[in-house]
Design a protein around this motif. Sequence first.
Motif, PDB file in Angstrom:
ATOM      1  N   GLY A  37     -24.356 -19.358 -73.137  1.00  0.00           N
ATOM      2  CA  GLY A  37     -25.537 -18.755 -73.740  1.00  0.00           C
ATOM      3  C   GLY A  37     -26.639 -19.714 -74.123  1.00  0.00           C
ATOM      4  N   HIS A  38     -26.545 -20.980 -73.708  1.00  0.00           N
ATOM      5  CA  HIS A  38     -27.624 -21.932 -74.004  1.00  0.00           C
ATOM      6  C   HIS A  38     -28.870 -21.621 -73.183  1.00  0.00           C
ATOM      7  N   ASP A  39     -28.680 -21.409 -71.900  1.00  0.00           N
ATOM      8  CA  ASP A  39     -29.779 -21.199 -70.959  1.00  0.00           C
ATOM      9  C   ASP A  39     -30.126 -19.711 -70.905  1.00  0.00           C
ATOM     10  N   ALA A  40     -31.397 -19.399 -71.032  1.00  0.00           N
ATOM     11  CA  ALA A  40     -31.820 -17.993 -71.014  1.00  0.00           C
ATOM     12  C   ALA A  40     -31.392 -17.288 -69.728  1.00  0.00           C
ATOM     13  N   LYS A  41     -31.306 -18.037 -68.627  1.00  0.00           N
ATOM     14  CA  LYS A  41     -30.928 -17.422 -67.356  1.00  0.00           C
ATOM     15  C   LYS A  41     -29.510 -16.866 -67.390  1.00  0.00           C
ATOM     16  N   VAL A  42     -28.677 -17.407 -68.273  1.00  0.00           N
ATOM     17  CA  VAL A  42     -27.291 -16.933 -68.372  1.00  0.00           C
ATOM     18  C   VAL A  42     -27.232 -15.455 -68.709  1.00  0.00           C
ATOM     19  N   TYR A  43     -28.224 -14.965 -69.459  1.00  0.00           N
ATOM     20  CA  TYR A  43     -28.205 -13.575 -69.908  1.00  0.00           C
ATOM     21  C   TYR A  43     -28.581 -12.586 -68.809  1.00  0.00           C
TER      22      TYR A  43
END
Length: 244
Positions: A215-221
């Motif tokens: 969940g660090h990188d916005a793209k993960v969501y």
Amino acid sequence: MNAFRTVAAALALASLPLMPPASAAPPERVLVFTKTAGFRHDAIPTAVATLKTLAGEAGMVADHTEDAKVFTVGNLARYRVVVFASTTGDVLDEAQQAAMEGFIRGGGGFVGVHAAADTEYDWPWYGRLVGAYFKNHPPGVQATHVQPERDGKPVDTRWPITDELYNYRANPRPRVHVVATVDEREYDGGEMGDDHPITWCHAFDGGRSWYTGLGHDAKVYANENVLAQLARGLRYAAGRSDDC
């Protein structure tokens, strides 16, 4: 005479006022908390929006706050689940901590996302709730694969992820049910060896806890596998499913 009485009774019933239908139970609520006293993740707004969407899809309503003053016994009683989404540092005072402990002991659910493990190092109960504290992470975001598991055994197909990959101060496996691990062989800087849990859940102190280090990188969501994990985590924390 019997026929007359039957008709009269039917007319009497028809003249009674209709009772209003019973009102539907209000939807369960989720509190998404994102206060930071240390590093601030740029992905927090995306995490909040995603959690609100997932809660809505589960028939729940999510409120977002960074105000620790909402952590009172009375206010937390309104919620079924409390989410710490990339919180960092010391975010609750002693009275607020006591309210959170009471919430869990009363059967409440907790979901921790990413830097929730980088929070409240001086509150040992919280560390046990999350399952492990953050130690460090390799520089930048790196690519690896996530291996889902059940009952300590790999299940399903591994799926790729690119994110900041936490090392933890201790392996949580002895204390939790591991949901997924990451493969340290595929990136630099892993310090946990062949067994590197990244997502887990457990019953704790009367309530339920679910955590993911992703969940660090916005793209993960936008990753469908991550979204599926988060959705299961919310259901588990809310007591709707034992499958986390």
